[in-house]
Design a protein around this motif. Structure first.
Motif, PDB file in Angstrom:
ATOM      1  N   GLU A 163       6.351  -2.258   4.049  1.00  0.00           N
ATOM      2  CA  GLU A 163       5.037  -2.241   4.520  1.00  0.00           C
ATOM      3  C   GLU A 163       4.028  -0.991   3.995  1.00  0.00           C
ATOM      4  O   GLU A 163       3.038  -0.995   4.030  1.00  0.00           O
ATOM      5  N   THR A 164       5.007   0.098   3.861  1.00  0.00           N
ATOM      6  CA  THR A 164       4.276   1.433   3.726  1.00  0.00           C
ATOM      7  C   THR A 164       4.541   1.809   2.170  1.00  0.00           C
ATOM      8  O   THR A 164       3.786   2.826   1.745  1.00  0.00           O
ATOM      9  N   LEU A 206       1.114   4.406  -4.454  1.00  0.00           N
ATOM     10  CA  LEU A 206      -0.319   4.301  -5.189  1.00  0.00           C
ATOM     11  C   LEU A 206      -0.904   5.603  -5.176  1.00  0.00           C
ATOM     12  O   LEU A 206      -1.368   6.392  -5.821  1.00  0.00           O
ATOM     13  N   ILE A 207      -0.568   6.389  -3.520  1.00  0.00           N
ATOM     14  CA  ILE A 207      -1.056   7.717  -3.438  1.00  0.00           C
ATOM     15  C   ILE A 207      -0.437   8.811  -4.504  1.00  0.00           C
ATOM     16  O   ILE A 207      -1.276   9.417  -5.332  1.00  0.00           O
ATOM     17  N   ILE A 239      -5.204   3.089   3.409  1.00  0.00           N
ATOM     18  CA  ILE A 239      -4.292   2.012   3.485  1.00  0.00           C
ATOM     19  C   ILE A 239      -3.251   2.218   4.254  1.00  0.00           C
ATOM     20  O   ILE A 239      -2.584   1.719   5.173  1.00  0.00           O
ATOM     21  N   LEU A 240      -2.508   3.385   3.996  1.00  0.00           N
ATOM     22  CA  LEU A 240      -1.176   3.853   4.608  1.00  0.00           C
ATOM     23  C   LEU A 240      -1.775   4.294   6.053  1.00  0.00           C
ATOM     24  O   LEU A 240      -0.947   4.012   6.877  1.00  0.00           O
ATOM     25  N   ALA A 255       1.533   1.649  -0.664  1.00  0.00           N
ATOM     26  CA  ALA A 255       0.508   2.748  -0.446  1.00  0.00           C
ATOM     27  C   ALA A 255       1.080   4.103  -0.846  1.00  0.00           C
ATOM     28  O   ALA A 255       0.346   5.038  -1.284  1.00  0.00           O
ATOM     29  N   LEU A 256       2.285   4.457  -0.476  1.00  0.00           N
ATOM     30  CA  LEU A 256       2.879   5.630  -0.695  1.00  0.00           C
ATOM     31  C   LEU A 256       2.963   5.730  -2.356  1.00  0.00           C
ATOM     32  O   LEU A 256       2.767   7.124  -2.891  1.00  0.00           O
ATOM     33  N   THR A 271      -2.121   1.107   7.860  1.00  0.00           N
ATOM     34  CA  THR A 271      -0.784   0.318   8.333  1.00  0.00           C
ATOM     35  C   THR A 271      -0.021   0.901   9.293  1.00  0.00           C
ATOM     36  O   THR A 271       0.539   0.262  10.212  1.00  0.00           O
ATOM     37  N   ARG A 302      11.110   0.218   4.330  1.00  0.00           N
ATOM     38  CA  ARG A 302       9.865  -0.337   4.951  1.00  0.00           C
ATOM     39  C   ARG A 302       8.992  -0.523   4.144  1.00  0.00           C
ATOM     40  O   ARG A 302       7.971   0.323   3.870  1.00  0.00           O
ATOM     41  N   PRO A 345      -5.734   4.783  -1.265  1.00  0.00           N
ATOM     42  CA  PRO A 345      -4.313   4.492  -0.770  1.00  0.00           C
ATOM     43  C   PRO A 345      -4.054   5.240   0.452  1.00  0.00           C
ATOM     44  O   PRO A 345      -2.924   4.967   1.320  1.00  0.00           O
ATOM     45  N   THR A 394      -1.935   7.902  -8.156  1.00  0.00           N
ATOM     46  CA  THR A 394      -3.527   8.231  -8.058  1.00  0.00           C
ATOM     47  C   THR A 394      -3.503   9.764  -8.295  1.00  0.00           C
ATOM     48  O   THR A 394      -4.329  10.292  -8.987  1.00  0.00           O
ATOM     49  N   LEU A 395      -2.691  10.543  -7.541  1.00  0.00           N
ATOM     50  CA  LEU A 395      -2.855  12.031  -7.507  1.00  0.00           C
ATOM     51  C   LEU A 395      -2.293  12.513  -8.884  1.00  0.00           C
ATOM     52  O   LEU A 395      -2.737  13.425  -9.436  1.00  0.00           O
ATOM     53  N   LEU A 416      14.135   5.396   0.990  1.00  0.00           N
ATOM     54  CA  LEU A 416      13.312   4.871   2.286  1.00  0.00           C
ATOM     55  C   LEU A 416      12.270   3.582   1.754  1.00  0.00           C
ATOM     56  O   LEU A 416      11.866   3.149   2.674  1.00  0.00           O
ATOM     57  N   HIS A 461      11.432   5.807  12.075  1.00  0.00           N
ATOM     58  CA  HIS A 461      10.598   6.017  10.717  1.00  0.00           C
ATOM     59  C   HIS A 461       9.173   6.105  10.738  1.00  0.00           C
ATOM     60  O   HIS A 461       8.642   7.084   9.989  1.00  0.00           O
ATOM     61  N   GLU A 472      -1.327  -3.497  -7.350  1.00  0.00           N
ATOM     62  CA  GLU A 472      -2.446  -3.327  -6.413  1.00  0.00           C
ATOM     63  C   GLU A 472      -3.017  -4.275  -5.514  1.00  0.00           C
ATOM     64  O   GLU A 472      -3.232  -4.039  -4.590  1.00  0.00           O
ATOM     65  N   LEU A 504      -1.817  -4.845  -2.171  1.00  0.00           N
ATOM     66  CA  LEU A 504      -2.257  -3.932  -0.893  1.00  0.00           C
ATOM     67  C   LEU A 504      -3.426  -4.438  -0.235  1.00  0.00           C
ATOM     68  O   LEU A 504      -4.221  -5.020  -0.754  1.00  0.00           O
TER      69      LEU A 504
END
Lengths: 191, 184
Positions: free
Chosen positions: B23-24, B30-31, A29-30, B27-28, A33, B21, A26, B34-35, B17, A132, B181, B184
């Protein structure tokens, strides 16, 4: 010497992203992007944001890597070097100067971002999405820089290594190469 | 008011936030998933304490209190123990290994370069594995990103610990991913 065993042929962040592919997925991916996805900022401009933050975090590997990526995208070496000394003197747009100053504040702390810095960027035509993305790119490199240095990864001293890496980042971006990185095994000598 | 115009100003912290957006966002999320909830020999409670500790050191009230609340949910501790994170873990029972990893995380919060061989050795002496040291460093580094994202864009945060109770339960037991998932 890294604090944990990492592949010799993959210095800096590259070894960490292979060591821990599940967490890397991930984050890659970030990064792809933010730095290569659709944006009104060019890829070179976004690499400049990554560079100024890495430079201010004194992360040798990331600074050299993103300087190389910005250089290859811009086709020259001057902009990065001038920017590191003085944002206002860099040959970039007025809007970009304001965004780079926001990135510099984010490097210090999220709380260090001032209303004045935001207002200046807006005055110079920055959109909310550009602001942003600038903040999030700067924040992401505060992650990378700490990951790379916190694990004491190796930063090669040979400038040719970063030229090659910059080229790879231009051509392939930040996704994992489909065939992995075994082909690099003969190319990098431990420094 | 946030530095940028968010679609729903009533949503606090990073939540506001997320729908600005998309688009981001995936991933944020999923980070974090996962962690903090992925496979690890550190419990999710331990990992949330690392996240909360770093967020407190970064003075990010939203991230500190929400992840502290998630930690309390995992550890089945009362919400009143959130403030113990600020005081350096006197009441919450933590293992010597986690204390050594929290020390490393605190160094990462300042700078990657602050992490010294002796910090790593101290964690190893308490039984921390390579993987656990890696995960502690990466979680700490990641919250240096999240904290800057949340505060750098000037989002608002509820003050009272109580306001984070449900959020913490949701983070702990439902998780962070609200996008598939596959997207993504």
């Amino acid at each position: 010497m890294p604090y944990i065993p990492l592949p010799d042929h993959l210095p800096g962040i590259t070894g960490l992203l292979e060591y821990s592919q599940v967490t890397a997925h991930p984050i890659r991916i970030l990064t792809q992007t933010l730095l290569r996805g659709e944006s009104t900022l060019t890829a070179a401009e976004r690499e400049l944001i990554a560079t100024i933050v890495s430079h201010n975090n004194e992360c040798k590997f990331c600074t050299a890597a993103h300087t190389a990526a910005a250089d290859v995208l811009l086709g020259e070496h001057e902009t990065c070097e001038i920017m590191k000394q003085d944002i206002d003197a860099a040959p970039v747009s007025e809007k970009m100067k304001a965004l780079l100053k926001i990135a510099k504040q984010v490097q210090v702390s999220g709380k260090a971002v001032t209303a004045d810095a935001i207002a200046l960027a807006k005055e110079r035509g920055a959109t909310d999405i550009e602001i942003h993305d600038t903040v999030l790119i700067a924040a992401l490199f505060c992650l990378y820089n700490r990951y790379v240095d916190g694990m004491a990864t190796v930063a090669p001293s040979d400038p040719a290594f970063y030229t090659g890496l910059g080229q790879r980042l231009k051509e392939h971006g930040y996704n994992r190469l489909p065939n992995g990185y075994d082909h690099l095994k003969t190319q990098v000598q431990p420094s | 008011m946030a530095h940028i115009t968010l679609p729903d100003e009533s949503l606090p912290g990073i939540v506001g936030l997320f729908n600005f957006r998309p688009e981001t966002t995936g991933a944020l999320q999923l980070i974090a998933e996962t962690l903090l909830r992925g496979e690890s020999s550190l419990t999710s409670g331990e990992r949330e304490l690392i996240a909360a500790h770093v967020s407190y050191l970064n003075n990010c009230h939203f991230c500190h209190t929400s992840h502290a609340s998630a930690a309390m949910a995992h550890l089945e501790c009362d919400l009143s123990l959130i403030d113990d994170i600020k005081q350096g873990f006197n009441q919450i029972e933590i293992s010597p290994k986690l204390r050594a990893l929290l020390n490393i995380a605190g160094k990462v919060q300042k700078s990657g370069k602050e992490v010294k061989e002796s910090d790593i050795e101290a964690a190893r002496e308490q039984g921390a594995t390579d993987r656990e040291i890696h995960d502690a460093v990466l979680i700490a580094a990641t919250f240096c990103m999240f904290n800057r994202y949340v505060d750098g864009l000037g989002t608002w945060a509820p003050q009272e610990n109580e306001a984070y109770r449900e959020m913490g339960q949701r983070m702990a037991f439902t998780g962070y991913v609200r996008y598939a998932e596959a997207d993504l």
